[in-house]
Every structure is written in structure tokens, then in C-alpha cells.
Design a protein around this motif. Structure first.
Motif, mmCIF file in Angstrom:
data_model
loop_
_atom_site.group_PDB
_atom_site.id
_atom_site.type_symbol
_atom_site.label_atom_id
_atom_site.label_comp_id
_atom_site.label_asym_id
_atom_site.label_seq_id
_atom_site.Cartn_x
_atom_site.Cartn_y
_atom_site.Cartn_z
ATOM 1 N N LYS A 1 9.376 -10.176 1.466
ATOM 2 C CA LYS A 1 8.110 -10.852 1.774
ATOM 3 C C LYS A 1 7.406 -10.214 2.967
ATOM 4 O O LYS A 1 6.178 -10.078 2.980
ATOM 5 N N ALA B 1 5.980 -6.980 1.647
ATOM 6 C CA ALA B 1 4.909 -7.242 0.680
ATOM 7 C C ALA B 1 3.623 -7.675 1.380
ATOM 8 O O ALA B 1 2.520 -7.275 0.987
ATOM 9 N N GLU B 2 3.762 -8.487 2.402
ATOM 10 C CA GLU B 2 2.588 -8.983 3.130
ATOM 11 C C GLU B 2 1.777 -7.827 3.715
ATOM 12 O O GLU B 2 0.547 -7.860 3.728
ATOM 13 N N GLY C 1 -0.256 -6.096 0.774
ATOM 14 C CA GLY C 1 -1.189 -6.851 -0.060
ATOM 15 C C GLY C 1 -0.592 -7.369 -1.352
ATOM 16 O O GLY C 1 -1.327 -7.731 -2.280
ATOM 17 N N ILE C 2 0.735 -7.432 -1.441
ATOM 18 C CA ILE C 2 1.398 -7.982 -2.629
ATOM 19 C C ILE C 2 1.586 -9.478 -2.405
ATOM 20 O O ILE C 2 2.296 -9.893 -1.488
ATOM 21 N N THR C 3 0.965 -10.270 -3.223
ATOM 22 C CA THR C 3 0.985 -11.716 -3.040
ATOM 23 C C THR C 3 2.293 -12.333 -3.529
ATOM 24 O O THR C 3 3.050 -11.706 -4.278
ATOM 25 N N ASP C 4 2.542 -13.565 -3.096
ATOM 26 C CA ASP C 4 3.804 -14.235 -3.425
ATOM 27 C C ASP C 4 4.043 -14.372 -4.928
ATOM 28 O O ASP C 4 5.190 -14.351 -5.381
ATOM 29 N N ASP C 5 2.980 -14.523 -5.702
ATOM 30 C CA ASP C 5 3.158 -14.684 -7.148
ATOM 31 C C ASP C 5 3.552 -13.384 -7.836
ATOM 32 O O ASP C 5 3.842 -13.375 -9.035
ATOM 33 N N LYS C 6 3.577 -12.293 -7.064
ATOM 34 C CA LYS C 6 4.008 -10.998 -7.616
ATOM 35 C C LYS C 6 5.406 -10.630 -7.106
ATOM 36 O O LYS C 6 5.837 -9.491 -7.228
ATOM 37 N N HIS D 1 9.384 -18.941 -6.153
ATOM 38 C CA HIS D 1 9.145 -17.685 -6.865
ATOM 39 C C HIS D 1 9.732 -17.746 -8.275
ATOM 40 O O HIS D 1 10.816 -18.301 -8.487
#
Length: 588
Positions: free
Chosen positions: A151, A154-155, A158-163, A178
Motif C-alpha cells: 500500500k 502503491a500510494e 497512483g495505484i488505488t486500493d481497488d487495484k 481488498h
């Protein structure tokens, strides 16, 4: 020019699958799951992947179904249409230890036309962030233990939590919101079949299957673009090579240990995908402990062990514990990831004299750029100290220090290799391509950066023997540690003026990084050298994976040796360290 041994079929793949050349219009997923390309059916009593901790598995019929359902669910979750869009827009990171779902997930991603970027479970948030940005990943599969790291990285990308998706992992239950891999499979059951990819001829060589991080022959980590054709070629070559041993020892399939990380090209291709193609059962372990290792061998009657030399050292240190377990099923132990020293091999064979012990070579046993094996040791043609013979379809030549080709045995030089499994190049790094690949009248070659000799083994076959590394990568438990990466990080410390990092030998890990540091004038007298070394070590530990920590020590020097052009002369430091250790006066 050197080629594979006489007992390998003259046509590289003819005896195995009746093909003169590897198929180049299909995905790895189709190659592994279809019976059209020579895949050996699994024995009815075996499952393709079994958890070595819990015994959980899925049958040979269930695995393809799960892959199909997972592909459907994933395509919907990411809004991907297999035949639309660019593959580079469908890069998905797999950031997890080994699980029985690792290879099914990889194949499901390939089924939707996507690319897998395998990420080592040991990476720190900043290291994972670097890989995600470099490869352009749009989604991540991880496990509960690594979710926080995933996480954070990813933050920043720009990778969002739903990905971010969760892989089910033994011993760890996810309580997050998730979506899990099992949920995607459940969703996919109720969705229609995906359209076939139907690639034209040659598309398998043009389409990336993996983007794996490698240090190449030098420098910072690079993104290797590995095509479907590259991997298919190497799996076929490895499987064809192994027909000799399987025929000699009269077995079709076997139970294999799946301990080496599948995030590493060696564990991914040579161990896992080759096992799946050859109908072997893979006993999957997420990490090494001596107890789980021995228990799995005894419980599942494992025949082939793929290990790294540090594991052999642990077996020797735990001799009594090993001898209390029934390891009589083991026939072949194959080492990779680092050189296996003769003394260590001899000690193990004293414990288990009936084992066939060999090692393989792919840029010191695991070169991402060759996806994967260049040569390996057959069970029926062992020459201790060598890395075996060339695989079918692979040509090699040795170039001496004057740039001339070597044609005689026992004459050292750099190994150059030509193979259909050699990658097309690095992602967005033309300079690295120019440094790594060369062309001549015989075509394109990869410079391995390693010094070898070719010798005739007792059987009369040609064997490759690694003499030394021309390149300067450090190998820690099979992981590559580029000195330049650590040097760049050390220079961000407020007290470091200049530095150089070299390998020093380590019994348990093979090698460890050691830093030679020039202090800034402002650091003089602020703290003593012991405290400053501790602070610098923590600076690395707080930002880098454990195998990159400076466990070889830190030594303060007045200057770092450099060439007139400014290149760090690490070899001088390596030679100095060797002389010290030879005299028994190594400095900590």
C-alpha cells in the motif's frame, strides 16, 4: 563454438514435442495448459501444486478451471479486454512469497493479454515503488503479511486500493476489504468465457510475458522485457535436456521442491514452469526453515530438491536433525543462485552418498536476461565443480582478454551466449542494451560478464566451469546486490563523502556487501568510527531489503581507488580484502 552434449537430441525439440522450433504464436498459459505442445500429463496420483505446509492442493483438472475463472474475474475487475489495448498497459505486479496460486495467477494474467512483473517479497516500500514505476504496473497482487508495504508503494505510484488484491496464504488470514484471489475466481465462475487471443505467427516473440528486475552485468536495477517465446524456448530446452536423465533412471514424472522464490526467474521458470510442463508435482514452500524443509521432503516423498548453497550449509549444520528424517526419496539435489564450493558438496555427499548432486549455470545460476538456464548438470552426467553442459538450442563461445575467440579446453575467457530464450532487451534502456548485447556475423550474443573455462568431463561431454566474475554483482543467498545501488544510497548519508561496495565471502550467504567509506570533513570528530559505522548501517537497513544490508562490514578509508575517468576500481579493493583474509587479518 560450443554446443550441447551428444546425448541431447540433434533437433532441439524433436523428441519431446515433434517440433523443430518453439511455438512463437501462443502465450505461456496456452503452452503449459494445452496438450498440443508436448506437455507431459501429470501422474493421476499427483497434483500440479501442493502446499508443503498444509498439504492443500488442487487436482490437474481443477487448476486449469481455476485459471480460467480467475482470468475472467480479473478481466472484469480491471476492465481489460484481452485483444484490446497495449500489453504495457496491462502490467500487474505479484508481490508475494511462494503459494500454490502463484503460477495459476501468472497464467491467468497471461490469458487476458497482460504482463507480470514479479516482485521479491523482501523488498522495502521504496524498492517496490521503484519497480512499480519502472514497469508501469496498474495493479498489485500481494498477501496479508506484505499488504502495508504494498500500500505504501502503491500510494506513491497512483495505484488505488481497488487495484490491490490479496492472495490467500497459509497461516495468514486477511481481514481487509481488498478483493481476494478466491473472490475473483468465484466471480469468474459466473462470467462468460473470454475471447481467444489468436495471435499471428511471431507474436509470441514480440509480446512481453514478464518484466523482471535485474542488474544485468552492472549498474542499477534494470527492467528486463521477457517474451512468451523466450520462456517457452527455455522450458522446452530444459525439458528436452532432461529426457536423458529420465530415460536413464526410468521415471516419467517426479515430486519437486518449490522453495526458491518464484519472484526470481530461476524459481519461476526453471523450477515452477518446467515442473508444470513436465507433469511433475511441485511442493510449494513460502520460505526456508530447516524443520519445514525436512518435514516436506519426508511427508511428500520429494525426489528433486532445488536449493541454494546456503541451504546445503544449513543441512550440514543440522546434521543430526537431517538424519532423523526419512530423506530416502531424494535422488537429485540441484543447486543454483550462487556457486557451490567443492568442500561443501563433498561434505553433503558424505551424508547422502546416493544423491546426484549438480548445479546449473545461467549467469551464475540465474540470469534474468537468458530466461533462464544456459547450461545445467544432468543427473547421469555429473562433473563436480562444473555447471553442467549447454542446453539444446544454445550456442556459446569464449572470448579471451584480447577479444579473440577461444577454441581450446581449460582456457579462460568471457562466456558469450546465443539462444532463443535471450530477451529482446531492457525496458527503455538502450544504453544497457548496447552494453549487454553484441552482434557479429553469427548473429546476436549476450555478454554474460563471467569468466569460464570449457573442460571435458569424465563422460567426454563438454562442461562449463565458472572461474570468476568479470562483472561486480554481489550474490547474497542467490539475490543480486548491485554495488552501484548501495553506493548511490550511501552517498545520501550526511557523513559520507565517497564510497565503494564490494563482496566479501560469507559461509551462510555466499557473499555479503562490505562498504569502504570516505568520511566528509564535517563528520570528523563528531562521533567515533564505531558509532558512525552503526549509523551508516542503519541508513541502509531503513531503506533496503535485508540481503542488501552491509553485513560484510564498513571500513573507513582516506580515498576510494578510481581510474582516470572516475570509474571505481572495485577489483583493487577485492584483491586487498582477499590478501588480508588469506593472512588471517581481515578487518571487521
Amino acid at each position: 563454438m560450443f554446443t550441447s552434449p551428444a546425448w541431447v537430441p540433434s533437433l532441439p525439440f524433436a523428441d519431446l514435442c515433434f517440433l523443430e522450433e518453439p511455438p512463437n504464436s501462443i502465450t505461456i498459459e496456452e503452452f503449459i495448459l494445452s496438450g498440443k505442445y508436448g506437455r507431459r500429463p501429470a501422474a493421476t496420483s499427483r497434483s500440479p501444486f501442493t502446499c508443503g505446509l498444509t498439504g492443500k492442493s488442487f487436482t490437474a483438472t481443477q487448476v486449469p478451471q481455476r485459471i480460467n475463472f480467475l482470468a475472467r474475474g480479473l478481466a472484469q475487475a480491471l476492465n481489460i479486454t484481452p485483444n484490446k489495448g497495449l500489453s504495457l498497459d496491462k502490467v500487474i505486479a505479484v508481490f508475494s512469497p511462494n503459494t500454490i496460486n502463484y503460477i495459476p495467477l501468472v497464467l491467468a494474467i497471461h490469458r487476458i493479454g497482460g504482463i507480470v512483473t514479479p516482485a521479491s517479497a523482501s523488498q522495502s516500500p521504496s524498492e517496490l515503488e521503484y519497480q512499480l514505476k519502472k514497469t508501469g504496473a496498474v495493479a498489485i497482487f500481494t498477501c496479508p503479511q506484505l499488504l502495508d508495504t504494498a500500500k505504501k508503494a502503491a500510494e506513491q505510484c497512483g495505484i488505488t486500493d481497488d487495484k490491490i488484491f490479496i492472495m490467500d496464504f497459509s497461516g495468514a488470514k486477511s481481514t481487509t476489504s481488498h478483493i481476494s484471489l478466491e473472490k475473483l475466481i468465484s466471480i469468474g465462475k459466473d462470467l462468460p468465457d473470454l475471447e481467444a487471443l489468436n495471435w499471428p505467427k511471431g507474436e509470441g516473440a514480440r509480446r512481453a510475458a514478464f518484466i523482471s528486475m535485474s542488474s544485468g552485468t552492472s549498474g542499477l536495477p534494470k527492467a528486463c522485457v521477457i517474451s512468451h517465446y523466450n520462456v517457452i524456448s527455455n522450458v522446452l530446452a530444459t525439458a528436452t535436456y532432461e529426457t536423458g536423465a529420465r530415460s536413464h533412471f526410468k521415471f516419467d514424472t517426479q515430486v519437486t521442491l518449490g522453495l526458491l522464490p518464484m519472484s526470481h526467474i530461476y524459481g519461476l521458470v526453471t523450477v515452477a514452469l518446467c515442473a508444470a510442463y513436465q507433469g511433475d508435482e511441485l511442493i510449494v514452500l513460502p520460505k526456508f526453515t530447516i524443520d519445514s524443509f525436512l518435514d516436506a521432503i519426508q511427508r511428500f516423498k520429494i525426489r528433486r530438491l532445488y536449493v541454494a548453497p546456503p541451504i546445503i550449509i544449513q543441512m550440514l549444520r543440522n546434521r543430526d536433525k537431517c538424519l532423523k528424517h526419512d530423506l530416502s526419496s531424494v535422488a537429485n539435489i540441484h543447486t543454483g543462485g550462487a556457486p557451490l564450493y567443492a568442500e561443501t558438496a563433498e561434505q553433503l555427499l558424505k551424508m547422502y552418498p546416493d544423491w546426484h548432486l549438480g548445479q546449473g549455470y545461467a549467469h551464475l545460476l540465474g540470469m534474468t536476461e537468458t530466461a533462464t538456464l544456459i547450461c545445467t548438470t544432468s543427473e547421469h552426467d555429473i562433473d563436480l565443480g562444473s555447471s553442467g553442459s549447454l542446453l539444446p538450442g544454445i550456442r556459446a563461445k569464449v572470448i579471451d582478454s584480447d577479444g579473440k575467440e577461444v577454441f581450446t579446453y581449460e582456457t579462460p575467457g568471457e562466456l558469450l551466449v546465443q539462444s532463443p530464450s535471450i530477451i529482446p532487451g531492457y525496458l527503455g534502456n538502450g544504453r544497457a542494451d548496447e552494453e549487454t548485447f553484441v552482434w557479429d556475423d553469427d548473429g546476436r550474443w549476450i555478454k554474460t560478464g563471467d569468466e569460464v573455462v570449457i573442460r571435458k568431463g569424465p563422460s567426454g561431454n563438454e562442461h562449463v566451469v565458472v572461474v570468476d566474475r568479470i562483472k561486480e554483482l554481489i550474490k547474497v543467498k542467490g539475490f543480486q546486490v548491485p554495488p552501484a545501488e548501495l553506493e548511490a544510497h550511501l552517498l545520501t548519508h550526511v557523513a559520507v563523502q565517497d564510497c565503494a561496495v564490494i563482496p566479501v565471502p560469507d559461509e551462510a550467504a555466499g557473499e555479503r556487501p562490505k562498504a569502504f567509506v570516505v568520511k566528509k570533513a564535517s563528520a570528523a570528530g563528531a562521533v567515533d568510527d564505531e558509532e558512525l559505522a552503526r549509523q551508516i548501517s542503519l541508513h541502509v537497513q531503513n531503506h533496503k531489503a535485508a540481503h542488501k544490508w552491509l553485513k560484510g562490514g564498513i571500513e573507513f578509508v582516506n580515498e576510494v581507488p578510481k581510474s582516470p575517468s572516475g570509474k571505481i576500481l572495485r577489483r583493487l579493493l577485492v584483491d586487498l580484502e582477499r590478501k588480508r583474509r588469506a593472512r588471517g587479518r581481515a578487518r571487521l
